[in-house]
Design a protein around this motif. Structure first.
Motif, PDB file in Angstrom:
ATOM      1  N   GLY A   1      60.561   5.261 -36.832  1.00  0.00           N
ATOM      2  CA  GLY A   1      61.988   5.099 -36.578  1.00  0.00           C
ATOM      3  C   GLY A   1      62.790   6.163 -37.304  1.00  0.00           C
ATOM      4  O   GLY A   1      62.478   6.518 -38.443  1.00  0.00           O
ATOM      5  N   HIS A   2      63.830   6.692 -36.626  1.00  0.00           N
ATOM      6  CA  HIS A   2      64.572   7.809 -37.214  1.00  0.00           C
ATOM      7  C   HIS A   2      66.040   7.840 -36.794  1.00  0.00           C
ATOM      8  O   HIS A   2      66.673   8.889 -36.870  1.00  0.00           O
ATOM      9  CB  HIS A   2      63.883   9.139 -36.854  1.00  0.00           C
ATOM     10  N   GLU A   3      66.595   6.726 -36.372  1.00  0.00           N
ATOM     11  CA  GLU A   3      68.031   6.640 -36.068  1.00  0.00           C
ATOM     12  C   GLU A   3      68.551   5.378 -36.739  1.00  0.00           C
ATOM     13  O   GLU A   3      68.051   4.293 -36.439  1.00  0.00           O
ATOM     14  CB  GLU A   3      68.276   6.536 -34.554  1.00  0.00           C
ATOM     15  N   ALA A   4      69.550   5.500 -37.612  1.00  0.00           N
ATOM     16  CA  ALA A   4      69.994   4.284 -38.308  1.00  0.00           C
ATOM     17  C   ALA A   4      71.410   4.398 -38.848  1.00  0.00           C
ATOM     18  O   ALA A   4      71.834   5.448 -39.321  1.00  0.00           O
ATOM     19  CB  ALA A   4      69.044   3.945 -39.456  1.00  0.00           C
ATOM     20  N   VAL A   5      72.102   3.254 -38.787  1.00  0.00           N
ATOM     21  CA  VAL A   5      73.359   3.033 -39.488  1.00  0.00           C
ATOM     22  C   VAL A   5      73.072   2.003 -40.572  1.00  0.00           C
ATOM     23  O   VAL A   5      72.332   1.041 -40.357  1.00  0.00           O
ATOM     24  CB  VAL A   5      74.442   2.483 -38.533  1.00  0.00           C
TER      25      VAL A   5
ATOM     26  N   PRO B   1      83.824   6.614 -40.425  1.00  0.00           N
ATOM     27  CA  PRO B   1      85.225   6.167 -40.490  1.00  0.00           C
ATOM     28  C   PRO B   1      85.338   4.676 -40.165  1.00  0.00           C
ATOM     29  O   PRO B   1      84.605   4.153 -39.317  1.00  0.00           O
ATOM     30  CB  PRO B   1      85.921   7.007 -39.411  1.00  0.00           C
ATOM     31  N   GLU B   2      86.266   3.997 -40.821  1.00  0.00           N
ATOM     32  CA  GLU B   2      86.438   2.560 -40.606  1.00  0.00           C
ATOM     33  C   GLU B   2      86.755   2.240 -39.156  1.00  0.00           C
ATOM     34  O   GLU B   2      86.422   1.153 -38.660  1.00  0.00           O
ATOM     35  CB  GLU B   2      87.557   2.028 -41.516  1.00  0.00           C
ATOM     36  N   ALA B   3      87.391   3.179 -38.444  1.00  0.00           N
ATOM     37  CA  ALA B   3      87.816   2.919 -37.062  1.00  0.00           C
ATOM     38  C   ALA B   3      86.642   2.858 -36.093  1.00  0.00           C
ATOM     39  O   ALA B   3      86.798   2.408 -34.956  1.00  0.00           O
ATOM     40  CB  ALA B   3      88.794   4.001 -36.613  1.00  0.00           C
ATOM     41  N   LEU B   4      85.459   3.302 -36.509  1.00  0.00           N
ATOM     42  CA  LEU B   4      84.314   3.365 -35.608  1.00  0.00           C
ATOM     43  C   LEU B   4      83.293   2.283 -35.952  1.00  0.00           C
ATOM     44  O   LEU B   4      82.988   2.042 -37.121  1.00  0.00           O
ATOM     45  CB  LEU B   4      83.647   4.750 -35.680  1.00  0.00           C
ATOM     46  N   SER B   5      82.725   1.659 -34.916  1.00  0.00           N
ATOM     47  CA  SER B   5      81.723   0.613 -35.109  1.00  0.00           C
ATOM     48  C   SER B   5      80.334   1.219 -35.263  1.00  0.00           C
ATOM     49  O   SER B   5      80.104   2.389 -34.944  1.00  0.00           O
ATOM     50  CB  SER B   5      81.725  -0.337 -33.909  1.00  0.00           C
ATOM     51  N   ASP B   6      79.400   0.411 -35.745  1.00  0.00           N
ATOM     52  CA  ASP B   6      78.007   0.857 -35.846  1.00  0.00           C
ATOM     53  C   ASP B   6      77.493   1.332 -34.496  1.00  0.00           C
ATOM     54  O   ASP B   6      76.823   2.364 -34.392  1.00  0.00           O
ATOM     55  CB  ASP B   6      77.118  -0.291 -36.335  1.00  0.00           C
ATOM     56  N   GLU B   7      77.801   0.558 -33.445  1.00  0.00           N
ATOM     57  CA  GLU B   7      77.298   0.874 -32.110  1.00  0.00           C
ATOM     58  C   GLU B   7      77.870   2.179 -31.579  1.00  0.00           C
ATOM     59  O   GLU B   7      77.204   2.905 -30.838  1.00  0.00           O
ATOM     60  CB  GLU B   7      77.636  -0.268 -31.148  1.00  0.00           C
ATOM     61  N   GLN B   8      79.094   2.504 -31.941  1.00  0.00           N
ATOM     62  CA  GLN B   8      79.716   3.740 -31.455  1.00  0.00           C
ATOM     63  C   GLN B   8      79.059   4.999 -32.025  1.00  0.00           C
ATOM     64  O   GLN B   8      79.082   6.044 -31.384  1.00  0.00           O
ATOM     65  CB  GLN B   8      81.215   3.754 -31.804  1.00  0.00           C
ATOM     66  N   VAL B   9      78.514   4.898 -33.227  1.00  0.00           N
ATOM     67  CA  VAL B   9      77.995   6.110 -33.887  1.00  0.00           C
ATOM     68  C   VAL B   9      76.478   6.166 -33.965  1.00  0.00           C
ATOM     69  O   VAL B   9      75.911   7.229 -34.235  1.00  0.00           O
ATOM     70  CB  VAL B   9      78.583   6.254 -35.308  1.00  0.00           C
ATOM     71  N   LEU B  10      75.798   5.056 -33.750  1.00  0.00           N
ATOM     72  CA  LEU B  10      74.347   4.995 -33.962  1.00  0.00           C
ATOM     73  C   LEU B  10      73.591   6.120 -33.270  1.00  0.00           C
ATOM     74  O   LEU B  10      72.722   6.766 -33.867  1.00  0.00           O
ATOM     75  CB  LEU B  10      73.826   3.637 -33.473  1.00  0.00           C
TER      76      LEU B  10
END
Length: 323
Positions: free
Chosen positions: A35-39, A114-123
């Motif tokens: 595994g190599h993608e994580a928040v 940034p606080e404005a972005l969710s985990d799902e938006q940046v993962l």
């Protein structure tokens, strides 16, 4: 240790490269956590890591360059320390499909979210989006170019989106799955072709016999690589981002016996926090929305079932989140 951080994982994924590893097509040491993608959030900081604090939410990249070796200083961060050396997580050290993960060279490789972005938006910026965009960048797409993207899995879809962002006038998406072709249109494809048809004939028709300026190969098999090569105009660029697990043959007639002025370039996901921070600005400005790609979510305890679904390509699966 010095320069390291421990991240508590909130959300990770399964990648196509993980499937290559599980099948034994890409070798890693036995017992490795992949595994190599994580928040996640910072759980502990080693000596020498400054500008961060425990509890901050961060994105950790698939590629973790040191920033100081010859390859990094030359701008080839994904090749840090030697061939493929920047890819450590889930390759040469334990990866992100776990509750906690050790991040090397944390100063260079943890991007604050940034606080404005969710985990799902940046993962997906940690790997597949960055990789797909990099395939478009490596192809040196110019305003008004015609581009063909062979295979519309998650990376191919991000390559299609990358071509759109870079100003291609025509983007031809090729895949065997009609649902993935619909997603490709959502991501900027102007024409779609079922792989079971005759993609080369259709591309010749769309381009009036000229061929495409840039072809992106995003699957990693002989058929799509060769089709991408044959779709190119003289002087065009083949941007290859597939992971090849067998021998790859180069048909001489497809490159004008070596005289067609064509280029073949390969890409590994660019590493480092600067890259991820720039991509987060794209998400924050609403130029990019990757959440449609995250089609399923499983708990870590259900990861075996998640692998089975991901490999089967059933139920419209594109990317799976592991919470």
């Amino acid at each position: 240790g010095f320069g390291e951080a421990v991240m508590k994982v909130r959300l990770t994924t399964i990648c196509g490269t993980d499937i290559h590893i599980v099948r034994g097509e890409f070798r890693v040491r036995e017992g490795l956590t992949i595994g190599h993608e994580a928040v996640g959030v910072i759980h502990e900081l080693g000596p020498g890591v400054t500008g961060y604090s425990v509890g901050q939410r961060v994105l950790a990249g698939a590629i973790t360059p040191c920033g100081q070796c010859e390859a990094c200083l030359a701008g080839n961060r994904s090749q840090c320390g030697g061939p493929l050396g920047g890819w450590r997580l889930g390759n040469t050290m334990d990866g992100t499909q776990a509750e906690y993960v050790l991040i090397p060279h944390a100063q260079a490789n943890l991007a604050l979210i940034p606080e404005a972005l969710s985990d799902e938006q940046v993962l997906l910026l940690a790997d597949i989006a960055s990789t797909g965009f990099a395939a478009a960048e490596s192809g040196r797409i110019r305003l008004g170019d015609t581009v063909a993207v062979f295979a519309q899995g998650p990376i191919g879809l991000c390559a299609t989106l990358g071509a759109h962002l870079m100003g291609a006038s025509e983007i031809i998406a090729v895949d065997s799955d009609p649902q993935r072709l619909k997603m490709a249109q959502r991501f900027g494809a102007t024409a779609v072709i079922l792989a079971e048809a005759d993609p080369l004939a259709e591309i010749r028709d769309i381009t009036e016999g000229r061929g495409v300026d840039v072809a992106i190969e995003a699957l990693g098999i002989q058929e799509t690589f060769e089709n991408a090569l044959r779709a190119l105009r003289p002087g065009g660029i083949l941007s290859s981002v597939g992971v090849y697990s067998g021998h790859l043959n180069l048909p001489l007639d497809a490159i004008g016996a070596g005289l067609a002025d064509q280029r073949i370039v390969t890409t590994l996901c660019p590493g480092g926090k600067e890259r991820m921070s720039r991509l987060m600005r794209l998400v924050r400005s609403r130029r990019v929305d990757l959440t449609p790609l995250l089609t399923h979510v499983f708990s870590l305890e259900e990861i075996k079932r998640a692998y089975e679904l991901f490999e089967s390509r059933r139920d419209g699966v594109l990317k799976i989140g592991i919470r």
